[in-house]
Motif scaffolding. Structure first.
Motif, PDB file in Angstrom:
ATOM      1  N   THR A 133      33.818  52.718  40.865  1.00 54.48           N
ATOM      2  CA  THR A 133      32.869  52.514  39.781  1.00 54.48           C
ATOM      3  C   THR A 133      33.530  51.609  38.742  1.00 54.48           C
ATOM      4  OG1 THR A 133      33.667  54.525  38.688  1.00 54.48           O
ATOM      5  CG2 THR A 133      31.710  54.735  40.081  1.00 54.48           C
ATOM      6  N   VAL A 134      32.697  50.905  38.004  1.00 51.89           N
ATOM      7  CA  VAL A 134      33.199  49.970  36.984  1.00 51.89           C
ATOM      8  C   VAL A 134      32.577  50.377  35.652  1.00 51.89           C
ATOM      9  CG1 VAL A 134      33.314  47.551  36.295  1.00 51.89           C
ATOM     10  CG2 VAL A 134      33.417  48.163  38.724  1.00 51.89           C
ATOM     11  N   PHE A 135      33.326  51.107  34.862  1.00 49.09           N
ATOM     12  CA  PHE A 135      32.754  51.719  33.668  1.00 49.09           C
ATOM     13  C   PHE A 135      32.724  50.754  32.480  1.00 49.09           C
ATOM     14  CE2 PHE A 135      33.137  54.487  29.847  1.00 49.09           C
ATOM     15  CZ  PHE A 135      31.909  55.112  29.962  1.00 49.09           C
ATOM     16  N   GLN A 158      38.598  46.293  41.859  1.00 48.51           N
ATOM     17  CA  GLN A 158      39.579  46.592  40.810  1.00 48.51           C
ATOM     18  C   GLN A 158      39.112  47.658  39.820  1.00 48.51           C
ATOM     19  OE1 GLN A 158      41.377  43.036  39.050  1.00 48.51           O
ATOM     20  NE2 GLN A 158      40.686  41.849  40.814  1.00 48.51           N
ATOM     21  N   GLY A 159      37.821  47.946  39.813  1.00 51.42           N
ATOM     22  CA  GLY A 159      37.307  48.954  38.883  1.00 51.42           C
ATOM     23  C   GLY A 159      37.222  48.478  37.447  1.00 51.42           C
ATOM     24  N   GLU A 160      37.269  47.148  37.254  1.00 51.28           N
ATOM     25  CA  GLU A 160      37.198  46.587  35.897  1.00 51.28           C
ATOM     26  C   GLU A 160      36.128  45.500  35.859  1.00 51.28           C
ATOM     27  OE1 GLU A 160      40.000  44.154  32.755  1.00 51.28           O
ATOM     28  OE2 GLU A 160      40.957  45.682  33.975  1.00 51.28           O
ATOM     29  N   PRO A 161      35.328  45.457  34.767  1.00 53.74           N
ATOM     30  CA  PRO A 161      34.278  44.442  34.709  1.00 53.74           C
ATOM     31  C   PRO A 161      34.836  43.040  34.466  1.00 53.74           C
ATOM     32  CG  PRO A 161      34.302  45.700  32.672  1.00 53.74           C
ATOM     33  CD  PRO A 161      35.302  46.346  33.604  1.00 53.74           C
ATOM     34  N   PHE A 162      34.117  42.049  34.977  1.00 51.90           N
ATOM     35  CA  PHE A 162      34.413  40.642  34.701  1.00 51.90           C
ATOM     36  C   PHE A 162      35.876  40.268  34.941  1.00 51.90           C
ATOM     37  CE2 PHE A 162      30.332  41.112  32.549  1.00 51.90           C
ATOM     38  CZ  PHE A 162      29.692  39.957  32.963  1.00 51.90           C
ATOM     39  N   VAL A 163      36.307  40.462  36.172  1.00 46.06           N
ATOM     40  CA  VAL A 163      37.665  40.052  36.536  1.00 46.06           C
ATOM     41  C   VAL A 163      37.682  38.913  37.566  1.00 46.06           C
ATOM     42  CG1 VAL A 163      38.847  42.215  35.975  1.00 46.06           C
ATOM     43  CG2 VAL A 163      37.802  41.941  38.229  1.00 46.06           C
ATOM     44  N   GLY A 164      36.513  38.524  38.079  1.00 41.52           N
ATOM     45  CA  GLY A 164      36.460  37.418  39.045  1.00 41.52           C
ATOM     46  C   GLY A 164      36.361  36.081  38.325  1.00 41.52           C
ATOM     47  N   ARG A 165      35.799  35.090  39.007  1.00 40.98           N
ATOM     48  CA  ARG A 165      35.703  33.738  38.415  1.00 40.98           C
ATOM     49  C   ARG A 165      34.854  33.745  37.145  1.00 40.98           C
ATOM     50  NH1 ARG A 165      32.956  29.598  41.444  1.00 40.98           N
ATOM     51  NH2 ARG A 165      33.654  27.931  40.091  1.00 40.98           N
ATOM     52  N   ALA A 166      33.719  34.439  37.214  1.00 42.81           N
ATOM     53  CA  ALA A 166      32.857  34.509  36.028  1.00 42.81           C
ATOM     54  C   ALA A 166      33.591  35.230  34.902  1.00 42.81           C
ATOM     55  CB  ALA A 166      31.547  35.225  36.366  1.00 42.81           C
TER      56      ALA A 166
END
Ligand code: URA
Ligand code: URA
Length: 293
Positions: A133-135, A158-166
């Motif tokens: 889940t990504v809280f 990774q369970g963390e928001p906005f860690v990819g290219r965007a």
């Protein structure tokens, strides 16, 4: 117009010059202002890489049209901040609610409790296919909250928001207005990844939204920024276009809400970056104005 608002926009202009000197220029790398005439960006240019890599001296020369546009923008920004502050006064008279303010530590604990519930949530059909889940991440006591749509592949891993290219672009956008990721709070409407990154479905939003509401009630942000149409539609309960939602400030439980492009949309359409740059400068000016009151 009060001096303080002019101070804010002046500080912002100074800050922007500093950022340009430091080469934090994601918003200059592609496209041109879309205010007077939309500029068609040739495909070859769209493919260029990261803006921060562009040295300051390669920035386009400051010409008269650009100066005029900046002056117009500054006036628009001052007006936006002043009218939003007036609306806030109307919407949310001071001392309207007498809840005891929580400390940052208390807020962190309260958020961790909700996150623990989310981690084992099986309320909608997304839970069997999620990895994690990504809280949400950031300051539990943030003045500014960014809300995206739903986790993608990297976020799910990774369970963390906005860690990819965007996410990298979001981090650059934040940096350009003077924030680190830790200074703000970043989360999504949905806490689980929809398969193949498809759009959130109504039942998923319905089940997940109470978590977002609880997050926002704990954090008590002064300003919210919705990233993309889905986040804005969900939070504001409207089917309006992103274009029309960008034009005015909205309110969610008395908190001003702005909407801008999703960073993933900016990766696909770099010519929207200029408008995003305007949006986030307005966001920064509003944030600063609220915090000097
Ligand atoms: N897109 C989103 O809307 N949220 C994320 O966390 C990542 C990509
Ligand atoms: N449409 C969307 O849904 N999101 C954007 O960010 C831009 C256009």
């Amino acid at each position: 117009m009060s001096d303080s608002i002019q101070d804010v926009t002046r500080d912002l202009a100074r800050f922007v010059r500093q950022q340009q000197e430091e080469g934090v220029e994601w918003y200059l790398d592609e496209g041109e202002p879309t205010v007077s005439a939309p500029v068609v960006v040739p495909p070859a240019e769209q493919a260029t890489v990261h803006p921060a890599a562009v040295p300051a001296e390669s920035a386009p020369p400051v010409d008269a049209a650009k100066t005029r546009r900046e002056n117009e923008f500054r006036q628009h920004c001052e007006l936006f901040v002043a009218s939003t502050l007036a609306l806030i006064e109307q919407n949310d008279p001071p001392d309207a609610d007498a809840t005891v303010p929580q400390t940052r530590e208390q807020k962190a604990t309260s958020l961790a409790e909700v996150a623990a519930e989310v981690a084992v949530c099986e309320a909608c059909k997304l839970h069997p296919t999620r990895t994690r889940t990504v809280f949400g991440v950031g300051d539990p006591d943030a003045n500014l909250v960014f809300i995206g749509e739903a986790p993608g592949r990297n976020e799910d891993e990774q369970g963390e928001p906005f860690v990819g290219r965007a996410g990298k672009l979001l981090t650059d956008i934040l940096k350009a207005i003077g924030f680190d990721r830790d200074d703000v709070y970043i989360c999504n409407i949905l806490k689980c990844r929809p398969p193949e990154n498809r759009d959130p479905e109504a039942d998923e939003v319905r089940e997940c939204e109470p978590y977002l509401k609880r997050q926002l009630a704990i954090i008590e942000p002064k300003v919210i920024c919705c990233l993309g149409r889905h986040a804005a539609m969900t939070l504001l309960q409207t089917k309006a276009s992103l274009k029309s939602m960008r034009e005015t400030v909205h309110f969610y439980e008395g908190v001003p809400v702005m909407a801008t492009f999703h960073p993933a949309a900016l990766l696909r359409n770099p010519n929207w970056k200029k408008d995003t740059w305007d949006d986030v400068r307005k966001l920064k000016a509003l944030h600063d104005a609220l915090n000097i009151k």
